[in-house]
Design a protein around this motif. Structure first.
Motif, PDB file in Angstrom:
ATOM      1  N   LYS A  26       0.863  -1.176   0.000  1.00 60.62           N
ATOM      2  CA  LYS A  26       0.000   0.000   0.000  1.00 60.62           C
ATOM      3  C   LYS A  26       0.903   1.230   0.000  1.00 60.62           C
ATOM      4  O   LYS A  26       1.969   1.233   0.604  1.00 60.62           O
ATOM      5  CB  LYS A  26      -0.905   0.038   1.224  1.00 60.62           C
ATOM      6  CG  LYS A  26      -2.009  -0.995   1.190  1.00 60.62           C
ATOM      7  CD  LYS A  26      -3.020  -0.753   2.273  1.00 60.62           C
ATOM      8  CE  LYS A  26      -4.135  -1.777   2.142  1.00 60.62           C
ATOM      9  NZ  LYS A  26      -5.219  -1.504   3.060  1.00 60.62           N
ATOM     10  N   VAL A  27       0.438   2.270  -0.690  1.00 66.33           N
ATOM     11  CA  VAL A  27       1.187   3.515  -0.793  1.00 66.33           C
ATOM     12  C   VAL A  27       0.242   4.663  -0.472  1.00 66.33           C
ATOM     13  O   VAL A  27      -0.890   4.688  -0.947  1.00 66.33           O
ATOM     14  CB  VAL A  27       1.778   3.689  -2.216  1.00 66.33           C
ATOM     15  CG1 VAL A  27       2.533   4.995  -2.331  1.00 66.33           C
ATOM     16  CG2 VAL A  27       2.681   2.518  -2.562  1.00 66.33           C
ATOM     17  N   ASP A  28       0.710   5.605   0.320  1.00 63.64           N
ATOM     18  CA  ASP A  28      -0.086   6.768   0.701  1.00 63.64           C
ATOM     19  C   ASP A  28       0.040   7.826  -0.379  1.00 63.64           C
ATOM     20  O   ASP A  28       0.889   8.694  -0.319  1.00 63.64           O
ATOM     21  CB  ASP A  28       0.425   7.307   2.042  1.00 63.64           C
ATOM     22  CG  ASP A  28      -0.405   8.454   2.563  1.00 63.64           C
ATOM     23  OD1 ASP A  28      -1.471   8.722   1.987  1.00 63.64           O
ATOM     24  OD2 ASP A  28       0.017   9.083   3.544  1.00 63.64           O
ATOM     25  N   ASP A  70       4.475   6.015   4.597  1.00 61.69           N
ATOM     26  CA  ASP A  70       4.172   6.356   3.203  1.00 61.69           C
ATOM     27  C   ASP A  70       4.031   5.125   2.319  1.00 61.69           C
ATOM     28  O   ASP A  70       3.220   5.099   1.400  1.00 61.69           O
ATOM     29  CB  ASP A  70       5.257   7.280   2.638  1.00 61.69           C
ATOM     30  CG  ASP A  70       5.248   8.623   3.337  1.00 61.69           C
ATOM     31  OD1 ASP A  70       4.152   9.190   3.527  1.00 61.69           O
ATOM     32  OD2 ASP A  70       6.327   9.111   3.698  1.00 61.69           O
ATOM     33  N   ASP A  88      -3.123   8.921  -3.037  1.00 63.47           N
ATOM     34  CA  ASP A  88      -4.362   9.665  -3.245  1.00 63.47           C
ATOM     35  C   ASP A  88      -5.167   9.871  -1.974  1.00 63.47           C
ATOM     36  O   ASP A  88      -5.924  10.812  -1.855  1.00 63.47           O
ATOM     37  CB  ASP A  88      -5.234   8.964  -4.282  1.00 63.47           C
ATOM     38  CG  ASP A  88      -4.578   8.969  -5.650  1.00 63.47           C
ATOM     39  OD1 ASP A  88      -3.822   9.919  -5.930  1.00 63.47           O
ATOM     40  OD2 ASP A  88      -4.811   8.033  -6.427  1.00 63.47           O
ATOM     41  N   ARG A  89      -5.049   8.952  -1.063  1.00 60.59           N
ATOM     42  CA  ARG A  89      -5.769   9.085   0.199  1.00 60.59           C
ATOM     43  C   ARG A  89      -4.963   8.441   1.311  1.00 60.59           C
ATOM     44  O   ARG A  89      -3.966   7.769   1.064  1.00 60.59           O
ATOM     45  CB  ARG A  89      -7.154   8.478   0.105  1.00 60.59           C
ATOM     46  CG  ARG A  89      -7.165   7.015  -0.251  1.00 60.59           C
ATOM     47  CD  ARG A  89      -8.590   6.581  -0.453  1.00 60.59           C
ATOM     48  NE  ARG A  89      -8.667   5.888  -1.718  1.00 60.59           N
ATOM     49  CZ  ARG A  89      -9.301   4.760  -1.883  1.00 60.59           C
ATOM     50  NH1 ARG A  89      -9.951   4.224  -0.913  1.00 60.59           N
ATOM     51  NH2 ARG A  89      -9.306   4.168  -3.044  1.00 60.59           N
ATOM     52  N   ARG A  90      -5.417   8.630   2.506  1.00 62.07           N
ATOM     53  CA  ARG A  90      -4.688   8.158   3.676  1.00 62.07           C
ATOM     54  C   ARG A  90      -4.560   6.636   3.681  1.00 62.07           C
ATOM     55  O   ARG A  90      -5.549   5.914   3.542  1.00 62.07           O
ATOM     56  CB  ARG A  90      -5.442   8.620   4.923  1.00 62.07           C
ATOM     57  CG  ARG A  90      -4.689   8.420   6.173  1.00 62.07           C
ATOM     58  CD  ARG A  90      -5.442   9.090   7.296  1.00 62.07           C
ATOM     59  NE  ARG A  90      -4.818   8.755   8.547  1.00 62.07           N
ATOM     60  CZ  ARG A  90      -5.414   8.805   9.700  1.00 62.07           C
ATOM     61  NH1 ARG A  90      -6.660   9.198   9.767  1.00 62.07           N
ATOM     62  NH2 ARG A  90      -4.777   8.485  10.788  1.00 62.07           N
ATOM     63  N   LEU A  91      -3.353   6.160   3.849  1.00 59.26           N
ATOM     64  CA  LEU A  91      -3.087   4.729   3.878  1.00 59.26           C
ATOM     65  C   LEU A  91      -3.773   4.101   5.089  1.00 59.26           C
ATOM     66  O   LEU A  91      -3.732   4.652   6.179  1.00 59.26           O
ATOM     67  CB  LEU A  91      -1.570   4.505   3.948  1.00 59.26           C
ATOM     68  CG  LEU A  91      -1.094   3.069   3.967  1.00 59.26           C
ATOM     69  CD1 LEU A  91       0.177   2.958   3.137  1.00 59.26           C
ATOM     70  CD2 LEU A  91      -0.804   2.598   5.380  1.00 59.26           C
ATOM     71  N   VAL A  92      -4.408   2.968   4.905  1.00 56.43           N
ATOM     72  CA  VAL A  92      -5.031   2.229   5.999  1.00 56.43           C
ATOM     73  C   VAL A  92      -4.132   1.053   6.325  1.00 56.43           C
ATOM     74  O   VAL A  92      -3.815   0.230   5.456  1.00 56.43           O
ATOM     75  CB  VAL A  92      -6.448   1.747   5.611  1.00 56.43           C
ATOM     76  CG1 VAL A  92      -7.041   0.913   6.728  1.00 56.43           C
ATOM     77  CG2 VAL A  92      -7.335   2.931   5.278  1.00 56.43           C
ATOM     78  N   GLN A  97      -9.860  15.317   4.101  1.00 49.82           N
ATOM     79  CA  GLN A  97      -9.206  15.106   2.813  1.00 49.82           C
ATOM     80  C   GLN A  97      -8.068  16.054   2.625  1.00 49.82           C
ATOM     81  O   GLN A  97      -7.998  17.109   3.093  1.00 49.82           O
ATOM     82  CB  GLN A  97     -10.208  15.281   1.686  1.00 49.82           C
ATOM     83  CG  GLN A  97     -11.275  14.206   1.735  1.00 49.82           C
ATOM     84  CD  GLN A  97     -12.194  14.307   0.529  1.00 49.82           C
ATOM     85  OE1 GLN A  97     -11.979  15.073  -0.406  1.00 49.82           O
ATOM     86  NE2 GLN A  97     -13.230  13.522   0.543  1.00 49.82           N
ATOM     87  N   ARG A 109       0.876   6.056  10.018  1.00 43.59           N
ATOM     88  CA  ARG A 109       0.670   5.774   8.610  1.00 43.59           C
ATOM     89  C   ARG A 109       1.961   6.012   7.836  1.00 43.59           C
ATOM     90  O   ARG A 109       2.225   7.140   7.399  1.00 43.59           O
ATOM     91  CB  ARG A 109      -0.430   6.677   8.032  1.00 43.59           C
ATOM     92  CG  ARG A 109      -1.765   6.569   8.743  1.00 43.59           C
ATOM     93  CD  ARG A 109      -2.423   5.227   8.455  1.00 43.59           C
ATOM     94  NE  ARG A 109      -3.724   5.132   9.095  1.00 43.59           N
ATOM     95  CZ  ARG A 109      -3.982   4.376  10.156  1.00 43.59           C
ATOM     96  NH1 ARG A 109      -3.037   3.672  10.702  1.00 43.59           N
ATOM     97  NH2 ARG A 109      -5.194   4.329  10.663  1.00 43.59           N
ATOM     98  N   GLU A 145       9.105   5.520   5.221  1.00 40.20           N
ATOM     99  CA  GLU A 145       8.621   6.872   5.520  1.00 40.20           C
ATOM    100  C   GLU A 145       9.532   7.862   4.813  1.00 40.20           C
ATOM    101  O   GLU A 145      10.728   7.964   5.122  1.00 40.20           O
ATOM    102  CB  GLU A 145       8.646   7.111   7.029  1.00 40.20           C
ATOM    103  CG  GLU A 145       8.177   8.465   7.462  1.00 40.20           C
ATOM    104  CD  GLU A 145       6.673   8.674   7.260  1.00 40.20           C
ATOM    105  OE1 GLU A 145       6.259   9.845   7.299  1.00 40.20           O
ATOM    106  OE2 GLU A 145       5.930   7.698   7.068  1.00 40.20           O
TER     107      GLU A 145
END
Length: 135
Positions: A2-4, A22, A6-10, A135, A20, A37
């Motif tokens: 997962k990459v942070d 990056d 377009d939106r916040r990484l979960v 956002q 979170r 990070e």
């Protein structure tokens, strides 16, 4: 992975955390995780940024290790003028990114950091609207 972007990484359901990174790479089957990070500080402050980000994820990495996982934490700094800090070389070595692939990645990282820093500098007098909707 997962990459942070377009939106916040979960964070995956391995552990509950508000942190979170990056980039997050993990294998549930192999119980291995890599947290990255990225920071773009002044070149003179790369080492300070490295230590701060390393400390930020130390406890989380320990908690995940206590669950039987292997965890690598990579704070990575690219100076705002495009200079890749030592941490950049460390992550490429650890992930076996070599030769032409490493050179191409370093070039892209350096150019992107420099362009982004330049854009931010040009926007310094702009009034920023703070979003309250997450956002």
């Amino acid at each position: 992975m997962k990459v942070d972007l377009d939106r916040r990484l979960v964070f995956p359901d391995i552990i509950q955390t508000n942190l979170r990174p990056d980039i997050l790479i993990w294998s549930t089957q192999g119980k291995k995780m890599v947290m990255v990070e990225l920071t773009v500080p002044w070149e003179e402050r790369c080492e300070e940024a490295f230590e701060r980000k390393k400390g930020k994820y130390e406890e989380l990495a320990g908690d995940i290790r206590a669950l039987g996982w292997s965890v690598l934490v990579f704070p990575v700094e690219i100076g705002c003028k495009g200079f890749p800090a030592h941490s950049t070389w460390r992550i490429f070595a650890a992930l076996s990114v070599k030769d032409r692939d490493r050179k191409a990645a370093l070039d892209r990282l350096s150019r992107t950091a420099e362009k982004s820093s330049s854009w931010l500098w040009c926007q310094q007098d702009m009034k920023w609207k703070l979003s309250t909707d997450g956002q």
